[in-house]
Design a protein around this motif. Structure first.
Motif: not given
Length: 232
Positions: A35-49, A208-211, A231-232
């Protein structure tokens, strides 16, 4: 719907589904999953949102459905599978009696989307809409009961029925007011995950913050970062 009707729906809906979503992993599937987990994030900019909101409005779907359709397309591309099962949490507070109670009422819904026939994205949106509406209409069945009814083959390497989750957090409500108490959000990474991959999208003023929360024993951080870019 009665519990029996709901269980019949889920049995029919999920019967014959693939036991495993075969994402290409960087490391072999362990005999017993960790159950060892890690995280990575990316922001979808406002224009795309904003463009995604407009697309959703035009096609008669919710932003959640549009984002999930994109996630399904990503999973289909990376697995070469057309039968995609994704779990999503549901607040499960549709009764007046539970609205004000403190406690955990969340249930998990399984969204099974068929991507066969090389659908256009517009067509995929309508398929996802139908799947989501059907699931919400039968949401009151506890996920544990669904698993019990399906009797899936158990394997210690992966979780039953689905291995990936998708969730959209709507944060417009703001912080709760608790008298003189000042409340602030604290980002906490427990370093664990129940699933192979979990996409959490949060609405922010700047987009949109995508984690992606992922199983660190299966995937390298660079791989997940690349998938977020796809995904973006």
């Amino acid at each position: 719907h009665t519990m029996a009707q709901n269980l019949t729906y889920w049995k029919e809906r999920l019967s014959g589904s693939p036991a495993l979503l075969r994402l290409p992993t960087d490391h072999p599937l362990p005999t017993v999953r960790s159950y060892r987990g890690a995280r990575k994030s990316l922001l979808l900019p406002k224009a795309l949102t904003d463009a995604l909101r407009e697309l959703s409005r035009r096609e008669g779907v919710t932003l959640f459905m549009t984002l999930l359709a994109g996630f399904n397309a990503l999973l289909a591309r990376h697995t070469a599978q057309e039968d995609i099962l994704v779990g999503t949490p549901e607040a499960n507070r549709d009764r007046l009696e539970t609205e004000g109670l403190i406690g955990f009422f969340v249930n998990t819904l399984v969204l099974r989307t068929n991507l066969s026939g090389d659908p256009s994205f517009r067509e995929l949106l309508q398929r996802v809409r139908e799947v989501a509406l059907g699931a919400y209409a039968h949401h009151s069945t506890p996920f544990e009961k669904v698993v019990e009814t399906l009797h899936p083959e158990r394997n210690l390497s992966y979780s039953p029925v689905f291995q990936v989750m998708f969730n959209l957090h709507n944060l417009h409500a703001g912080r709760p007011r608790l008298g003189d108490l000042k409340v602030e959000e604290v980002d906490c990474d427990p370093g664990t995950t129940q699933y192979d991959l979990m996409f959490e999208v949060s609405e922010r003023p700047n987009g949109l913050s995508c984690m992606a929360v992922f199983c660190a024993d299966l995937f390298a951080e660079e791989t997940i970062g690349r998938w977020l870019g796809h995904y973006r």
